[in-house]
Design a protein around this motif. Structure first.
Motif, short mmCIF file in Angstrom:
data_model
loop_
_atom_site.label_atom_id
_atom_site.label_comp_id
_atom_site.label_asym_id
_atom_site.label_seq_id
_atom_site.Cartn_x
_atom_site.Cartn_y
_atom_site.Cartn_z
N ILE A 55 -30.08 -74.85 35.78
CA ILE A 55 -30.03 -75.29 37.17
C ILE A 55 -30.26 -74.05 38.03
N GLY A 56 -31.32 -74.05 38.80
CA GLY A 56 -31.61 -72.88 39.63
C GLY A 56 -32.85 -72.13 39.17
N GLY A 103 -28.26 -65.01 35.00
CA GLY A 103 -27.54 -66.26 35.20
C GLY A 103 -26.27 -66.38 34.38
N VAL A 104 -25.61 -67.52 34.54
CA VAL A 104 -24.32 -67.79 33.91
C VAL A 104 -24.42 -69.03 33.03
N PRO A 159 -29.38 -68.47 38.20
CA PRO A 159 -29.17 -69.83 37.68
C PRO A 159 -27.85 -70.03 36.96
N ILE A 160 -27.53 -71.30 36.79
CA ILE A 160 -26.43 -71.77 35.95
C ILE A 160 -27.06 -72.55 34.79
N TYR A 161 -26.54 -72.34 33.61
CA TYR A 161 -26.99 -73.07 32.43
C TYR A 161 -25.83 -73.86 31.84
#
Length: 385
Positions: free
Chosen positions: A56-57, A63-64, A125-127
Motif C-alpha cells: 500500500i503506497g 517501507g514497513v 509504503p506499508i506492506y
C-alpha cells in the motif's frame, strides 16, 4: 467496519496450524482488493494453503512490513466456557475467542486501518505479509519473504511482527528447535542387561548429554541478561519406552526442545547431538549390530533475532505506541526469518501472550483499540517520513 467487527469475522475461520487456510486467506484477499490494492498469494506445493502479501503506497525503499499469521492452536481438550470460534463480549472489557489474542487481533487492526492507509498520502509504503502454519514451526515464512523480495523493486526497511506484546517492543528472541529421537535397542530378559542394549538406558544418556551441553554453554560464559533464562537451554520434554520392569526395552522415544541465544549456533548444537548419537551407535553396535538412533527434526530451526535497543525500529515503535520499554522473549515467532532476510525486525502487537494458547483466550478491548491507534499513528508517520 470497526476493529471489533473485523476481529469477529477473522476468528470465525477455525484454521488450525497444519490445516488449509484458503478460506480465510481468500476472504482477506477479496477484502484488500476491494480497496483497489493488488495482492499476491504464495501457495504451498499442494495448493492447499497460501500466504499473502501486498503493498500500500509508493514503490520506494524504506517501507514497513506488517506481518501476522492466519492459523491458531487447537482447542480440543481445553475447558472452554464459550464457543472458541465465535467472538464473545462478556461485558468485562475482554473479547473471547481462539486467536483473539494470538494473533488475529493484530490482523484485525491491520485490515481495519486499510481504508485510511489507502487514502493517506504515504511517502513510504506499508506492506501486509500474512502466513500459514506459524503455530507448527513458522513453516511458511521463508517462502513468503523470498517472494516479497522477488516481487518488489524497492526494499522495505522494517518488519513489525504483531505477536501479542501489550504493544511493547520486543527486540530479541531465542531460536527454537524441536528434535525427535528414536532409540532402537535389543529386547531381552532384564538379567541380561550387559548382553543386550537397553533403549531406555541409551535414551537416558542422551538426556544427560543434553543437560551437560547446556551446562557447558553456561560455563563458557555465553549469556545475555536480556533473556530469562540468560543462557541457551536444552530440555527433554517427552520420553517414552519399555513395557515391563523385567524386560530390556528395545525402543524408546524422546523429544528435545533447544532454545538458543542469538550468539549461539543452533545448527552446530544440532550437529553435536547427531555426532554424539553416532558415537553411541558405533560403540553399542559391538554388542547389538542392529542398534540405531534415529534423529529427526520435528520442524526446522526457527531462527533467533536480536535488534539493538537503540535501533531505528525501536524508535519507530516508541513513536507510534508511546512505549519506550523493550523486552525479549523465548517463544517462537517469524521475526527471526525477517531479520535474516535483512529487515530491521521487531515484535509488537496488541494483547498479552499470557492469554495465548489457553482456554477462554481473550484480548482486552483496550488493547485492541490501542492496536488500531498504533496503525493510525503509523499511517500519520509515513505521510511525512
Amino acid at each position: 467496519m470497526t476493529v471489533q467487527t473485523m476481529l469477529e469475522k477473522l476468528v470465525s475461520f477455525p484454521v488450525l496450524g497444519g490445516e488449509s487456510n484458503l478460506e480465510i486467506i481468500h476472504w482477506i484477499k477479496d477484502y484488500i482488493e476491494s480497496f483497489g490494492i493488488s495482492t499476491t498469494l504464495v501457495p504451498n506445493k499442494k495448493n492447499t494453503k497460501a500466504s499473502l502479501h501486498c503493498r500500500i503506497g509508493p514503490a520506494v525503499d524504506g517501507g514497513v512490513i506488517l506481518s501476522g499469521h492466519t492459523d491458531v492452536v487447537p482447542v480440543k481438550g481445553q475447558p472452554w466456557t464459550t464457543d472458541p470460534f465465535e467472538l464473545i463480549d462478556k461485558s468485562d472489557g475482554n473479547l473471547y475467542a481462539r486467536g483473539s489474542c494470538d494473533m488475529k487481533g493484530f490482523l484485525a487492526c491491520c485490515l481495519t486501518a486499510l481504508p485510511d492507509m489507502v487514502e493517506a498520502e504515504l511517502k513510504t509504503p506499508i506492506y501486509f505479509a500474512f502466513t500459514y502454519d506459524e503455530e507448527i514451526g513458522c513453516l511458511a515464512a521463508e517462502a513468503l519473504i523470498e517472494n516479497i523480495k522477488a516481487s518488489y523493486s524497492e526494499f522495505p526497511k522494517y518488519a513489525i511482527i504483531g505477536e501479542a506484546s501489550m504493544l511493547k517492543p520486543i527486540i530479541g528472541q531465542k531460536s527454537i528447535h524441536i528434535i525427535d529421537i528414536t532409540v532402537n535397542g535389543s529386547e531381552g530378559h532384564s538379567s541380561r542387561i550387559k548382553q543386550e542394549v537397553s533403549a531406555v538406558h541409551e535414551a537416558a544418556r542422551i538426556v544427560l548429554w543434553a543437560e551437560q551441553k547446556m551446562n557447558d554453554l553456561i560455563d563458557s560464559g555465553s549469556s545475555d541478561e536480556r533473556f530469562n533464562p540468560p543462557h541457551s537451554s536444552l530440555h527433554t520434554g517427552m520420553i517414552n519406552g519399555g513395557i515391563a520392569p523385567n524386560i530390556i526395552a528395545n525402543k524408546t522415544t524422546l523429544s528435545l526442545d533447544i532454545r538458543c541465544l542469538p550468539q549461539d549456533d543452533a545448527n552446530q548444537l544440532y550437529q553435536d547431538l547427531r555426532d554424539y548419537c553416532k558415537s553411541r551407535e558405533k560403540e553399542m553396535q559391538s554388542i547389538f549390530s542392529g542398534f540405531e538412533i534415529e534423529v529427526t527434526e520435528n520442524h526446522p530451526i526457527v531462527p533467533s533475532f536480536s535488534t539493538s535497543e537503540t535501533s531505528a525500529a525501536v524508535h519507530l515503535i516508541s513513536k507510534i505506541t508511546g512505549n519506550k520499554e523493550w523486552q525479549t522473549v523465548s517463544y517462537a515467532s517469524e521475526a527471526g526469518h525477517f531479520a535474516n532476510a535483512g529487515f530491521e525486525s521487531i515484535i509488537c502487537g496488541p494483547g498479552s501472550i499470557a492469554q495465548a494458547h489457553r482456554a477462554d483466550e481473550f484480548i482486552s478491548k483496550d488493547q485492541l483499540n490501542k492496536g488500531i491507534e498504533m496503525m493510525y499513528a503509523l499511517v500519520k508517520h509515513l505521510e511525512t517520513a
